[in-house]
Structures are given as C-alpha cells and as structure tokens.
Design a protein around this motif. Sequence first.
Motif, mmCIF file in Angstrom:
data_model
loop_
_atom_site.group_PDB
_atom_site.id
_atom_site.type_symbol
_atom_site.label_atom_id
_atom_site.label_comp_id
_atom_site.label_asym_id
_atom_site.label_seq_id
_atom_site.Cartn_x
_atom_site.Cartn_y
_atom_site.Cartn_z
ATOM 1 N N SER A 1 0.839 -1.201 0.000
ATOM 2 C CA SER A 1 0.000 0.000 0.000
ATOM 3 C C SER A 1 0.872 1.249 0.000
ATOM 4 O O SER A 1 1.854 1.323 0.740
ATOM 5 C CB SER A 1 -0.921 -0.005 1.214
ATOM 6 O OG SER A 1 -1.740 1.151 1.234
ATOM 7 N N GLY B 1 -4.760 3.317 4.987
ATOM 8 C CA GLY B 1 -6.141 3.356 4.536
ATOM 9 C C GLY B 1 -6.916 2.107 4.883
ATOM 10 O O GLY B 1 -6.484 1.284 5.698
ATOM 11 N N THR C 1 -11.298 -1.456 0.531
ATOM 12 C CA THR C 1 -12.719 -1.433 0.179
ATOM 13 C C THR C 1 -13.071 -2.482 -0.878
ATOM 14 O O THR C 1 -14.244 -2.777 -1.104
ATOM 15 C CB THR C 1 -13.121 -0.044 -0.348
ATOM 16 O OG1 THR C 1 -12.300 0.287 -1.479
ATOM 17 C CG2 THR C 1 -12.929 1.012 0.735
ATOM 18 N N ILE D 1 -8.483 -2.389 -3.812
ATOM 19 C CA ILE D 1 -8.752 -0.949 -3.779
ATOM 20 C C ILE D 1 -8.664 -0.490 -2.327
ATOM 21 O O ILE D 1 -9.291 -1.079 -1.449
ATOM 22 C CB ILE D 1 -10.135 -0.601 -4.358
ATOM 23 C CG1 ILE D 1 -10.228 -1.086 -5.818
ATOM 24 C CG2 ILE D 1 -10.395 0.893 -4.268
ATOM 25 C CD1 ILE D 1 -11.590 -0.835 -6.464
ATOM 26 N N ALA E 1 -9.079 2.824 0.223
ATOM 27 C CA ALA E 1 -9.482 4.205 0.482
ATOM 28 C C ALA E 1 -8.431 4.806 1.408
ATOM 29 O O ALA E 1 -8.367 4.460 2.594
ATOM 30 C CB ALA E 1 -10.861 4.248 1.119
ATOM 31 N N ASN E 2 -7.603 5.672 0.858
ATOM 32 C CA ASN E 2 -6.495 6.235 1.632
ATOM 33 C C ASN E 2 -6.991 7.195 2.703
ATOM 34 O O ASN E 2 -8.089 7.753 2.613
ATOM 35 C CB ASN E 2 -5.517 6.962 0.703
ATOM 36 C CG ASN E 2 -4.850 6.009 -0.278
ATOM 37 O OD1 ASN E 2 -4.545 4.868 0.072
ATOM 38 N ND2 ASN E 2 -4.634 6.472 -1.501
ATOM 39 N N SER F 1 -8.175 10.127 -0.828
ATOM 40 C CA SER F 1 -7.959 9.603 -2.174
ATOM 41 C C SER F 1 -8.189 8.097 -2.179
ATOM 42 O O SER F 1 -8.430 7.478 -1.136
ATOM 43 C CB SER F 1 -6.544 9.925 -2.651
ATOM 44 O OG SER F 1 -5.584 9.273 -1.830
ATOM 45 N N GLU F 2 -8.114 7.505 -3.374
ATOM 46 C CA GLU F 2 -8.347 6.072 -3.517
ATOM 47 C C GLU F 2 -7.291 5.501 -4.443
ATOM 48 O O GLU F 2 -6.983 6.087 -5.486
ATOM 49 C CB GLU F 2 -9.751 5.839 -4.086
ATOM 50 C CG GLU F 2 -10.208 4.400 -4.104
ATOM 51 C CD GLU F 2 -11.646 4.284 -4.596
ATOM 52 O OE1 GLU F 2 -12.486 3.699 -3.872
ATOM 53 O OE2 GLU F 2 -11.930 4.786 -5.710
ATOM 54 N N ILE G 1 -5.966 2.100 -6.649
ATOM 55 C CA ILE G 1 -6.386 0.840 -7.251
ATOM 56 C C ILE G 1 -5.147 0.076 -7.708
ATOM 57 O O ILE G 1 -4.297 0.620 -8.412
ATOM 58 C CB ILE G 1 -7.324 1.078 -8.453
ATOM 59 C CG1 ILE G 1 -8.572 1.847 -7.995
ATOM 60 C CG2 ILE G 1 -7.702 -0.238 -9.114
ATOM 61 C CD1 ILE G 1 -9.505 2.221 -9.147
ATOM 62 N N HIS H 1 -7.423 7.843 -7.581
ATOM 63 C CA HIS H 1 -8.668 8.559 -7.839
ATOM 64 C C HIS H 1 -8.929 9.548 -6.699
ATOM 65 O O HIS H 1 -8.682 9.235 -5.526
ATOM 66 C CB HIS H 1 -9.845 7.592 -7.933
ATOM 67 C CG HIS H 1 -9.836 6.745 -9.159
ATOM 68 N ND1 HIS H 1 -10.991 6.392 -9.835
ATOM 69 C CD2 HIS H 1 -8.822 6.165 -9.865
ATOM 70 C CE1 HIS H 1 -10.701 5.632 -10.873
ATOM 71 N NE2 HIS H 1 -9.376 5.484 -10.902
#
Length: 237
Positions: free
Chosen positions: A134, A138, A141, A154, A156-157, A161-162, A164, A204
């Motif tokens: 990673s 986060g 998800t 995936i 979720a930081n 942010s996100e 992938i 993202h």
Amino acid sequence: MRQRLSSEPDRYRGRRRVPTPPRSRYAAVVTTALVGAGGVALFAGNALPDAKSVSPTVLAELKTASALSEDAAERANAADRSSRDGERVDAAAEAEVWCLPLKEYEFNSPYGVQGEELHTGVDLVAPEGTPYVSIHDGTVTKAGWFGGYGYTVIVANADGSEAIYGHSSELSVQEGQEVKAGDQLGLVGNTGLSYGSHLHLEVHVKGEPLDPVSWLMERGVDIKLQMEPFHSEVAIP
C-alpha cells in the motif's frame, strides 16, 4: 606580737598573679578579634553577600556559578523543546507516510491518452509473484475480481484519495481491513485484460482518475525514478 626573724622563711605571702608580658597581651587581643570576625563571617555566609563587601575573586566566582546555572537551565529547556518538537514531527511524519508500491520494477505505460483510450493509471512491470504494498494508510474497500483489472485491491487512503492495484496473481488482504503504508496487499500478476506480468496503479480523487506520477511527486515519491522520502522507506517483502 611576735616578730619574725629575718632568717625565717616566708610561709605565706598570698597568691600572686604572674605578670603577663605586654607582647602576650597584645597577641591575646588580636586572637580574640580574629575569632570574633570569623564568627561574623560564618553567620554572614548564610546570606547572599553584599557585592560591596565581597572580594573581586569571590564576586567573579559567584557570577560564574550563576551564569553556569542559567546556561544549564537553558540547555535543559532547549532539550525539552527539541524533544517535544521531535515527537510532533515524528507523529506528523507517521501520519503522512507515502511510499512506492514496488521495488525493482520497470516504469511503463504512463497515465494519458493512448490511441483512442485514456490509460487511467501507470504500469509497473515486475515478475509474477512479486509482492506489492500500500502506498499510504487506509482501508481496503475491494479485494477480489474486478472486471478487466483482474484480481484487484482498492484502498481508500486516509487523505480521502483512492488507490487501485490491478492484475494481481494473489491477494493478501480482505475487504474492511485497515492497512498502513508499506503493508503487503498482494502479488504482481497477469490477470484480467493484461498484456504481461505487471502492477497497474491508479489514483482517484472524488471518483476521478489522476496522474499517479504527479500525485505522488507532490507527496515526495518519484515513481519514475523509484525514489521516496527517507522517513517513508518501508521494508517491502
């Protein structure tokens, strides 16, 4: 009344005080004066001496001792402040750790339009089975099959942010799991719509893909040159 004969010895003439030579009397007076002065000095020593009555040598020693005491106190305060500042910096650094997802990879296929399609991430070529991690703290998800991304994680930081991570051969985490920067997420693979063994990484923000290169560069990570901040270096398996 009986008369003594001149030849008869004196039997009693009363007590006589031995005369004290003048020099001895003077010495006694001086000794007494010195003892008295010493007592006064001892009594006065319990209080802070008046600068006017202290010799220059003693005064200098007092000033030196005071300066040393103040200097020691200042050094102690400075050390305490430095320790507190260091703790705050360490805490901030720990909360903002960003790192590379891989070690020893080949940067390929940058973010941008390729042909008629937008490549929404970057591809990091590495042998199949290479562990990846990673890039930030986060929550997982997604951990499973994700269409053309193949086996995907995936995250979720913590900053909103996100990230992938696509085309994995195996996954090392489950949905809902909390991860830290540097925690292993899976193994590089060639699943989904993939042309070879590599890690596909996207970032993202509010559902929109951004260039991972510039995004990570702002956080001290150069994914092209494979460089990261010294405080973000983690042991990637």
